[in-house]
Scaffold this active site. Structure first.
Site, PDB file in Angstrom:
ATOM      1  N   PHE A 123      42.961  52.541  36.278  1.00  0.00           N
ATOM      2  CA  PHE A 123      43.302  53.529  37.310  1.00  0.00           C
ATOM      3  C   PHE A 123      44.115  52.939  38.456  1.00  0.00           C
ATOM      4  O   PHE A 123      44.794  53.661  39.177  1.00  0.00           O
ATOM      5  CB  PHE A 123      42.016  54.175  37.866  1.00  0.00           C
ATOM      6  N   LYS A 137      47.767  55.419  26.617  1.00  0.00           N
ATOM      7  CA  LYS A 137      46.572  56.146  27.084  1.00  0.00           C
ATOM      8  C   LYS A 137      46.262  55.665  28.490  1.00  0.00           C
ATOM      9  O   LYS A 137      45.629  54.638  28.703  1.00  0.00           O
ATOM     10  CB  LYS A 137      45.370  55.914  26.156  1.00  0.00           C
ATOM     11  N   GLU A 173      42.102  58.145  32.797  1.00  0.00           N
ATOM     12  CA  GLU A 173      41.857  59.578  32.954  1.00  0.00           C
ATOM     13  C   GLU A 173      41.609  59.953  34.419  1.00  0.00           C
ATOM     14  O   GLU A 173      41.527  61.119  34.768  1.00  0.00           O
ATOM     15  CB  GLU A 173      40.688  60.022  32.062  1.00  0.00           C
ATOM     16  N   SER A 207      38.868  46.458  32.917  1.00  0.00           N
ATOM     17  CA  SER A 207      37.769  45.558  33.267  1.00  0.00           C
ATOM     18  C   SER A 207      37.456  44.615  32.092  1.00  0.00           C
ATOM     19  O   SER A 207      37.772  44.920  30.939  1.00  0.00           O
ATOM     20  CB  SER A 207      36.537  46.389  33.622  1.00  0.00           C
ATOM     21  N   CYS A 218      43.829  43.943  40.858  1.00  0.00           N
ATOM     22  CA  CYS A 218      43.323  42.813  40.081  1.00  0.00           C
ATOM     23  C   CYS A 218      43.751  41.496  40.716  1.00  0.00           C
ATOM     24  O   CYS A 218      43.230  40.444  40.386  1.00  0.00           O
ATOM     25  CB  CYS A 218      43.820  42.881  38.656  1.00  0.00           C
ATOM     26  N   GLU A 223      32.861  41.088  40.060  1.00  0.00           N
ATOM     27  CA  GLU A 223      34.014  41.768  40.662  1.00  0.00           C
ATOM     28  C   GLU A 223      33.524  43.049  41.347  1.00  0.00           C
ATOM     29  O   GLU A 223      32.880  43.887  40.713  1.00  0.00           O
ATOM     30  CB  GLU A 223      35.022  42.124  39.566  1.00  0.00           C
TER      31      GLU A 223
HETATM   32  P1  NAD Z   1      38.199  50.225  32.975  1.00  0.00           P
HETATM   33  O1  NAD Z   1      37.985  49.040  32.113  1.00  0.00           O
HETATM   34  O2  NAD Z   1      37.030  51.066  33.324  1.00  0.00           O
HETATM   35  O3  NAD Z   1      39.229  51.233  32.252  1.00  0.00           O
HETATM   36  C1  NAD Z   1      40.446  50.782  31.734  1.00  0.00           C
HETATM   37  C2  NAD Z   1      40.840  51.693  30.576  1.00  0.00           C
HETATM   38  O4  NAD Z   1      39.851  51.604  29.553  1.00  0.00           O
HETATM   39  C3  NAD Z   1      40.946  53.163  30.956  1.00  0.00           C
HETATM   40  O5  NAD Z   1      42.076  53.718  30.332  1.00  0.00           O
HETATM   41  C4  NAD Z   1      39.652  53.755  30.433  1.00  0.00           C
HETATM   42  O6  NAD Z   1      39.785  55.098  30.029  1.00  0.00           O
HETATM   43  C5  NAD Z   1      39.330  52.876  29.243  1.00  0.00           C
HETATM   44  N1  NAD Z   1      37.879  52.755  29.042  1.00  0.00           N
HETATM   45  C6  NAD Z   1      36.901  52.790  29.988  1.00  0.00           C
HETATM   46  N2  NAD Z   1      35.697  52.647  29.432  1.00  0.00           N
HETATM   47  C7  NAD Z   1      35.889  52.502  28.096  1.00  0.00           C
HETATM   48  C8  NAD Z   1      35.023  52.310  26.986  1.00  0.00           C
HETATM   49  N3  NAD Z   1      33.703  52.225  27.134  1.00  0.00           N
HETATM   50  N4  NAD Z   1      35.569  52.196  25.758  1.00  0.00           N
HETATM   51  C9  NAD Z   1      36.897  52.267  25.597  1.00  0.00           C
HETATM   52  N5  NAD Z   1      37.773  52.463  26.625  1.00  0.00           N
HETATM   53  C10 NAD Z   1      37.285  52.578  27.846  1.00  0.00           C
HETATM   54  O7  NAD Z   1      38.991  49.746  34.266  1.00  0.00           O
HETATM   55  P2  NAD Z   1      39.372  50.580  35.569  1.00  0.00           P
HETATM   56  O8  NAD Z   1      38.149  50.837  36.359  1.00  0.00           O
HETATM   57  O9  NAD Z   1      40.246  51.732  35.213  1.00  0.00           O
HETATM   58  O10 NAD Z   1      40.293  49.513  36.330  1.00  0.00           O
HETATM   59  C11 NAD Z   1      39.784  48.493  37.127  1.00  0.00           C
HETATM   60  C12 NAD Z   1      39.653  47.197  36.358  1.00  0.00           C
HETATM   61  O11 NAD Z   1      40.902  46.812  35.814  1.00  0.00           O
HETATM   62  C13 NAD Z   1      39.243  46.029  37.244  1.00  0.00           C
HETATM   63  O12 NAD Z   1      38.299  45.262  36.549  1.00  0.00           O
HETATM   64  C14 NAD Z   1      40.520  45.248  37.457  1.00  0.00           C
HETATM   65  O13 NAD Z   1      40.372  43.891  37.740  1.00  0.00           O
HETATM   66  C15 NAD Z   1      41.175  45.454  36.139  1.00  0.00           C
HETATM   67  N6  NAD Z   1      42.602  45.221  36.215  1.00  0.00           N
HETATM   68  C16 NAD Z   1      43.074  44.048  35.695  1.00  0.00           C
HETATM   69  C17 NAD Z   1      44.412  43.765  35.769  1.00  0.00           C
HETATM   70  C18 NAD Z   1      44.950  42.483  35.220  1.00  0.00           C
HETATM   71  O14 NAD Z   1      46.150  42.342  35.177  1.00  0.00           O
HETATM   72  N7  NAD Z   1      44.132  41.547  34.793  1.00  0.00           N
HETATM   73  C19 NAD Z   1      45.292  44.673  36.384  1.00  0.00           C
HETATM   74  C20 NAD Z   1      44.777  45.864  36.891  1.00  0.00           C
HETATM   75  C21 NAD Z   1      43.409  46.122  36.796  1.00  0.00           C
END
Ligand code: NAD
Length: 497
Positions: free
Chosen positions: A149, A173, A176, A226, A281, A382
């Site tokens: 997000f 994708k 959401e 994450s 991140c 985090e």
């Molecule tokens: P998230 O892991 O909850 O979601 C990321 C994506 O995975 C979304 O599209 C979501 O719909 C999907 N997702 C969520 N739960 C899932 C599941 N159980 N099974 C399959 N898919 C699933 O992350 P977020 O809250 O949207 O974003 C924040 C996180 O992203 C933080 O941990 C941040 O550090 C990380 N991030 C990392 C970088 C990097 O370059 N390393 C960059 C931006 C964000």
């Protein structure tokens, strides 16, 4: 109530799923739309369209693909205000910050405009007598991207412009929680001349993600999010024989040396810890105060954290906007509770922050902890909010050890005036992106972005030269043309004569 559809084969697509998610404006706490959440069948429809489009798209000369990227770049620049407002309205970050993140995505499009140069390959004349050999990089097929997000424009743009410029087709994708920006970008790319089916966007939850993982027609997966989900993606894509890059979470340290320019370090930390409400991140969530600088550092930070202007992202005065959702706000607040219970000193407490007229928005003021130790959860995990932990270290070696022992390895920075400390630190830090007197060392588009340790599963970083390698496969061709000489069959391993 506005409904956000998918974008498949060049048009808006409703699919057959009845599932919807809610999209909120974090500044007001009001629901702004509902978003369709794709079924497996809907995702397969998008994949089928991407597969259909692959043959003709991959055979287009790279220069023609680049020309579409040039037009896309122009359109993003023209629509920059509209796109920025979409980011602010669904993510919550402040306007100028949202615009900056769009620019960082645009820079990847600019890099992708140079794709003919990057796909040129290598040639050796006469690897053997009258034998030539050359290597080319060819596109893979249907690639997929799953994004978080916190950068609704930039992170998708780390992926699809590179994949598409390399000759692949793509299914994205997005998160959401803030899906509109991706849909708008796909519309603009169509307007720039991209054939239907080359870029498809499906909105969805775990079901959509699993459909992408399980499809035999998706050959490569890029993920940013994450760490637990990154690991899930990495393992399951590998099981399904896909190439995968899965970027995860972070806990970025900023090492503040006693010889540094303290104003520079404090200002750097303020932007890096509280910019985008800590939902980056590359946010710095740990300041390591080395030697005797701790007290001065904490008192300078405290004044600035207390003075932070928190408000709606569209208010020009705001330096920090709300968090993305009510649930995330509760999670961040609960970490502050945990830190207090663990015995860290809460120097600035932003938990009770309220703003008149926006009582239902997801706001929290900046929070600052001192005397955080490495066994505390607020140090290890985090938080992804505007919470900065100050840890004290007696010297450089102890500070470096902290950085290297942490499970995450995304970004790190050091503030110092001493060249030797800076160089030794950058050489020995087990971290993917290092800044010396640079608080957020995010590589430009023509370098590559990625962390180490549990911040990245896979071995290729995003965009830049690594992006080209990830989205292409290498083929090496060796050829000899008949020259009148005929040779007898050879049964030994060929060596070049
Ligand atoms: P998230 O892991 O909850 O979601 C990321 C994506 O995975 C979304 O599209 C979501 O719909 C999907 N997702 C969520 N739960 C899932 C599941 N159980 N099974 C399959 N898919 C699933 O992350 P977020 O809250 O949207 O974003 C924040 C996180 O992203 C933080 O941990 C941040 O550090 C990380 N991030 C990392 C970088 C990097 O370059 N390393 C960059 C931006 C964000």
């Amino acid at each position: 109530m506005k409904t956000i559809n998918h974008f498949v084969n060049g048009k808006s697509f409703t699919g057959n799923s009845k599932k919807v998610g809610k999209v909120f404006n974090p500044a007001t706490g009001e629901q702004s739309a509902e978003v369709r959440l794709a079924s497996t069948k809907d995702v397969n429809e998008a994949i089928a369209n991407a597969k259909n489009a692959f043959e003709s798209w991959s055979n287009k000369p790279p220069l023609q693909r680049a020309r579409i990227m040039f037009k896309f770049k122009e359109l993003i620049e023209k629509k920059s205000d509209e796109l920025t407002k979409i980011i602010v309205s669904e993510h919550g970050k402040v306007y100028e910050d949202a615009k900056g993140s769009l620019t960082r995505g645009l820079e990847v499009v600019e890099y992708a405009c140079g794709i003919p140069q990057m796909l040129k390959g290598e040639f050796t004349e006469n690897v053997g007598t009258n034998v030539d050999s050359w290597s080319v990089r060819q596109p893979l097929g249907v690639c997929a991207g799953i994004t978080p997000f916190n950068f609704p424009a930039m992170v998708p743009m780390w992926m699809f412009p590179m994949a598409i410029a390399c000759g692949n087709t793509f299914v994205l994708k997005p998160s959401e929680k803030d899906p509109s920006c991706s849909i708008r970008l796909a519309e603009l790319l169509k307007e720039a001349g991209l054939p239907d089916g080359v870029l498809n966007v499906v909105n969805g939850d775990k079901e959509a993600v699993d459909a992408l993982i399980n499809s035999k027609d998706v050959v490569a997966m890029s993920f940013v999010g994450s760490t637990p989900i990154a690991k899930y993606i990495y393992e399951n894509c590998a099981k399904n024989e896909k190439r995968v890059q899965a970027l995860g979470g972070a806990k970025n340290h900023c090492v503040v040396m006693p010889d540094c320019d303290l104003d520079q370090a404090v200002n750097g930390l303020m932007g890096a810890a509280y910019g985008s409400a800590g939902e980056r991140c590359m946010a710095q969530s740990v300041a390591v105060a080395v030697g005797g600088i701790g007290d001065k550092l904490v008192s300078s930070l405290a004044k600035k954290v207390e003075a932070l202007k928190v408000g709606p992202g569209m208010d020009k005065q705001s330096e920090m906007g709300p968090l993305v959702t009510k649930e995330h706000l509760e999670k961040v607040k609960s970490y502050v509770d945990i830190g207090e219970k663990e015995g860290a000193k809460l120097v600035v407490d932003g938990r009770n922050f309220k703003i008149q007229g926006y009582e239902k928005g997801y706001y929290i003021g900046g929070c600052l902890f001192d005397h955080v130790t490495k066994d505390m959860r607020i140090y290890k995990e985090e938080i992804f909010g505007p919470v900065l932990s100050v840890v004290r270290a007696k010297d450089f070696d102890e500070a470096l050890q902290l950085v290297n022992d942490h499970e995450f390895g995304n970004g790190v920075s050091i503030f110092t005036r001493d060249g030797d400390s800076g160089r030794t630190f950058s050489n020995r830090a087990k971290i993917g992106m290092v800044g010396i007197n640079i608080p957020i060392p995010v590589p430009m588009a023509f370098h590559s972005f990625g962390g180490w340790k549990r911040s990245l599963f896979g071995d290729q970083h995003m965009h830049g030269p690594e992006g080209v390698r990830f989205y292409t496969k290498l083929k090496t061709i060796t050829s000899r043309w008949p020259s009148g000489l005929r040779s007898d069959p050879e049964f030994v391993m060929p060596t070049m004569k």
